[in-house]
Design a protein around this motif. Sequence first.
Motif, PDB file in Angstrom:
ATOM      1  N   ASP A  80      33.642  50.713  38.750  1.00 51.81           N
ATOM      2  CA  ASP A  80      33.292  50.879  40.163  1.00 51.81           C
ATOM      3  C   ASP A  80      34.233  49.944  40.932  1.00 51.81           C
ATOM      4  OD1 ASP A  80      32.216  50.602  42.746  1.00 51.81           O
ATOM      5  OD2 ASP A  80      30.156  50.830  42.029  1.00 51.81           O
ATOM      6  N   LEU A  81      35.267  50.512  41.540  1.00 48.67           N
ATOM      7  CA  LEU A  81      36.289  49.712  42.216  1.00 48.67           C
ATOM      8  C   LEU A  81      35.726  48.895  43.373  1.00 48.67           C
ATOM      9  CD1 LEU A  81      39.188  52.299  42.076  1.00 48.67           C
ATOM     10  CD2 LEU A  81      39.190  50.047  40.989  1.00 48.67           C
ATOM     11  N   LYS A  82      34.770  49.464  44.095  1.00 51.47           N
ATOM     12  CA  LYS A  82      34.163  48.734  45.217  1.00 51.47           C
ATOM     13  C   LYS A  82      33.407  47.502  44.700  1.00 51.47           C
ATOM     14  CE  LYS A  82      31.183  49.288  49.191  1.00 51.47           C
ATOM     15  NZ  LYS A  82      31.540  49.718  50.499  1.00 51.47           N
ATOM     16  N   ALA A  83      32.671  47.676  43.597  1.00 50.99           N
ATOM     17  CA  ALA A  83      31.933  46.562  43.001  1.00 50.99           C
ATOM     18  C   ALA A  83      32.892  45.496  42.482  1.00 50.99           C
ATOM     19  CB  ALA A  83      31.025  47.065  41.882  1.00 50.99           C
ATOM     20  N   LEU A  84      34.038  45.919  41.923  1.00 45.70           N
ATOM     21  CA  LEU A  84      35.030  44.955  41.448  1.00 45.70           C
ATOM     22  C   LEU A  84      35.558  44.126  42.618  1.00 45.70           C
ATOM     23  CD1 LEU A  84      36.868  43.734  39.257  1.00 45.70           C
ATOM     24  CD2 LEU A  84      38.494  45.579  39.764  1.00 45.70           C
ATOM     25  N   ALA A  85      35.909  44.793  43.713  1.00 45.31           N
ATOM     26  CA  ALA A  85      36.412  44.075  44.894  1.00 45.31           C
ATOM     27  C   ALA A  85      35.373  43.057  45.372  1.00 45.31           C
ATOM     28  CB  ALA A  85      36.772  45.054  46.003  1.00 45.31           C
ATOM     29  N   THR A  86      34.130  43.480  45.436  1.00 42.38           N
ATOM     30  CA  THR A  86      33.055  42.590  45.872  1.00 42.38           C
ATOM     31  C   THR A  86      32.923  41.386  44.938  1.00 42.38           C
ATOM     32  OG1 THR A  86      31.863  44.427  46.882  1.00 42.38           O
ATOM     33  CG2 THR A  86      30.575  42.457  46.363  1.00 42.38           C
ATOM     34  N   ALA A  87      33.041  41.617  43.624  1.00 43.40           N
ATOM     35  CA  ALA A  87      32.880  40.547  42.634  1.00 43.40           C
ATOM     36  C   ALA A  87      33.920  39.437  42.786  1.00 43.40           C
ATOM     37  CB  ALA A  87      32.934  41.122  41.223  1.00 43.40           C
ATOM     38  N   VAL A  88      35.091  39.777  43.329  1.00 42.09           N
ATOM     39  CA  VAL A  88      36.145  38.767  43.501  1.00 42.09           C
ATOM     40  C   VAL A  88      36.383  38.458  44.982  1.00 42.09           C
ATOM     41  CG1 VAL A  88      37.275  39.205  41.288  1.00 42.09           C
ATOM     42  CG2 VAL A  88      37.984  40.499  43.312  1.00 42.09           C
ATOM     43  N   SER A  89      35.369  38.761  45.804  1.00 46.53           N
ATOM     44  CA  SER A  89      35.412  38.509  47.251  1.00 46.53           C
ATOM     45  C   SER A  89      36.585  39.212  47.937  1.00 46.53           C
ATOM     46  CB  SER A  89      35.473  37.001  47.536  1.00 46.53           C
ATOM     47  OG  SER A  89      34.349  36.362  46.975  1.00 46.53           O
ATOM     48  N   GLY A  90      36.878  40.419  47.448  1.00 48.34           N
ATOM     49  CA  GLY A  90      37.945  41.214  48.049  1.00 48.34           C
ATOM     50  C   GLY A  90      37.382  42.333  48.895  1.00 48.34           C
ATOM     51  N   LYS A  91      38.281  43.029  49.562  1.00 44.37           N
ATOM     52  CA  LYS A  91      37.865  44.147  50.411  1.00 44.37           C
ATOM     53  C   LYS A  91      38.134  45.500  49.766  1.00 44.37           C
ATOM     54  CE  LYS A  91      38.859  41.638  54.673  1.00 44.37           C
ATOM     55  NZ  LYS A  91      37.731  41.312  55.378  1.00 44.37           N
ATOM     56  N   ARG A  92      39.315  45.640  49.125  1.00 41.72           N
ATOM     57  CA  ARG A  92      39.716  46.942  48.622  1.00 41.72           C
ATOM     58  C   ARG A  92      40.345  46.802  47.239  1.00 41.72           C
ATOM     59  NH1 ARG A  92      42.807  50.944  48.067  1.00 41.72           N
ATOM     60  NH2 ARG A  92      43.654  52.560  49.321  1.00 41.72           N
ATOM     61  N   ALA A  93      39.952  47.716  46.344  1.00 40.53           N
ATOM     62  CA  ALA A  93      40.509  47.722  44.990  1.00 40.53           C
ATOM     63  C   ALA A  93      41.012  49.111  44.640  1.00 40.53           C
ATOM     64  CB  ALA A  93      39.454  47.280  43.975  1.00 40.53           C
ATOM     65  N   ALA A  94      42.096  49.163  43.906  1.00 40.52           N
ATOM     66  CA  ALA A  94      42.650  50.419  43.395  1.00 40.52           C
ATOM     67  C   ALA A  94      43.205  50.130  42.004  1.00 40.52           C
ATOM     68  CB  ALA A  94      43.755  50.929  44.316  1.00 40.52           C
ATOM     69  N   MET A  95      43.302  51.145  41.179  1.00 41.37           N
ATOM     70  CA  MET A  95      43.873  50.933  39.857  1.00 41.37           C
ATOM     71  C   MET A  95      45.332  50.503  40.023  1.00 41.37           C
ATOM     72  SD  MET A  95      41.381  51.263  37.879  1.00 41.37           S
ATOM     73  CE  MET A  95      42.294  51.005  36.377  1.00 41.37           C
ATOM     74  N   ALA A  96      45.747  49.558  39.211  1.00 41.97           N
ATOM     75  CA  ALA A  96      47.121  49.047  39.268  1.00 41.97           C
ATOM     76  C   ALA A  96      48.094  50.060  38.678  1.00 41.97           C
ATOM     77  CB  ALA A  96      47.212  47.729  38.497  1.00 41.97           C
ATOM     78  N   ASP A  97      49.331  49.958  39.091  1.00 43.62           N
ATOM     79  CA  ASP A  97      50.389  50.768  38.501  1.00 43.62           C
ATOM     80  C   ASP A  97      50.453  50.427  37.003  1.00 43.62           C
ATOM     81  OD1 ASP A  97      52.994  52.340  38.581  1.00 43.62           O
ATOM     82  OD2 ASP A  97      53.663  50.386  37.809  1.00 43.62           O
ATOM     83  N   PRO A  98      50.403  51.444  36.129  1.00 45.51           N
ATOM     84  CA  PRO A  98      50.371  51.174  34.685  1.00 45.51           C
ATOM     85  C   PRO A  98      51.562  50.349  34.184  1.00 45.51           C
ATOM     86  CG  PRO A  98      49.822  53.464  35.123  1.00 45.51           C
ATOM     87  CD  PRO A  98      50.268  52.875  36.424  1.00 45.51           C
ATOM     88  N   THR A  99      52.744  50.616  34.702  1.00 43.82           N
ATOM     89  CA  THR A  99      53.917  49.861  34.273  1.00 43.82           C
ATOM     90  C   THR A  99      53.799  48.397  34.673  1.00 43.82           C
ATOM     91  OG1 THR A  99      55.260  51.860  34.478  1.00 43.82           O
ATOM     92  CG2 THR A  99      56.455  49.766  34.391  1.00 43.82           C
ATOM     93  N   LEU A 100      53.307  48.145  35.872  1.00 44.92           N
ATOM     94  CA  LEU A 100      53.100  46.772  36.339  1.00 44.92           C
ATOM     95  C   LEU A 100      52.031  46.079  35.492  1.00 44.92           C
ATOM     96  CD1 LEU A 100      53.698  44.503  38.340  1.00 44.92           C
ATOM     97  CD2 LEU A 100      52.011  45.537  39.883  1.00 44.92           C
ATOM     98  N   ALA A 101      50.964  46.802  35.161  1.00 42.26           N
ATOM     99  CA  ALA A 101      49.896  46.235  34.319  1.00 42.26           C
ATOM    100  C   ALA A 101      50.445  45.844  32.950  1.00 42.26           C
ATOM    101  CB  ALA A 101      48.748  47.228  34.171  1.00 42.26           C
ATOM    102  N   GLU A 102      51.261  46.708  32.360  1.00 42.81           N
ATOM    103  CA  GLU A 102      51.844  46.415  31.052  1.00 42.81           C
ATOM    104  C   GLU A 102      52.793  45.214  31.127  1.00 42.81           C
ATOM    105  OE1 GLU A 102      51.811  50.822  28.939  1.00 42.81           O
ATOM    106  OE2 GLU A 102      53.668  50.124  29.875  1.00 42.81           O
ATOM    107  N   ARG A 103      53.647  45.206  32.128  1.00 42.47           N
ATOM    108  CA  ARG A 103      54.622  44.120  32.281  1.00 42.47           C
ATOM    109  C   ARG A 103      53.925  42.774  32.523  1.00 42.47           C
ATOM    110  NH1 ARG A 103      58.069  46.486  35.686  1.00 42.47           N
ATOM    111  NH2 ARG A 103      56.941  45.783  37.515  1.00 42.47           N
TER     112      ARG A 103
END
Length: 167
Positions: A80-103
Amino acid sequence: MPKKAKKQQQSGGTPATVALTTAGVSFTVHAYDHDPSHPSYGEEAAEAMGVSPDRVFKTLVADVDGTLTVAVVPVAGSLDLKALATAVSGKRAAMADPTLAERTTGYVRGGISPLGQRKKLPTVLDASASAHATICVSAGRRGLEVELSPTDLTHLTDATLAPIARA
């Protein structure tokens, strides 16, 4: 027919297992033959090990307000991206670019571990983990899982425990 998982007490030497060994944490490595055609890495791991999908957790990398953040959720659910953002006191969350995540993590998709990452990222573990004595997460490569207590995982990753999964 599920593949048989091989249990090992000693680590295979991935950055994740090295981090666990260095920390002196109790863990068990489970190796299995990865099938590249399987539609879900996490479900494949649960089937191969004969473990409930509620106890096998997948590691996802998201972008929360410009900061890469690790989310660890049961393979039986989704993030749940909204719940993730809330958990880290953020406003908006989206899945990261896979290449960036790997790097950034130093791991490949399907083998990203919350442990031993190249760069330590903010981490959130789904609160459901605390219902289990042990959970399984990737040990740093496809076909290799590590079983440890959620308390140890939380401590080693400086994770926040929060309800971030959807069934």
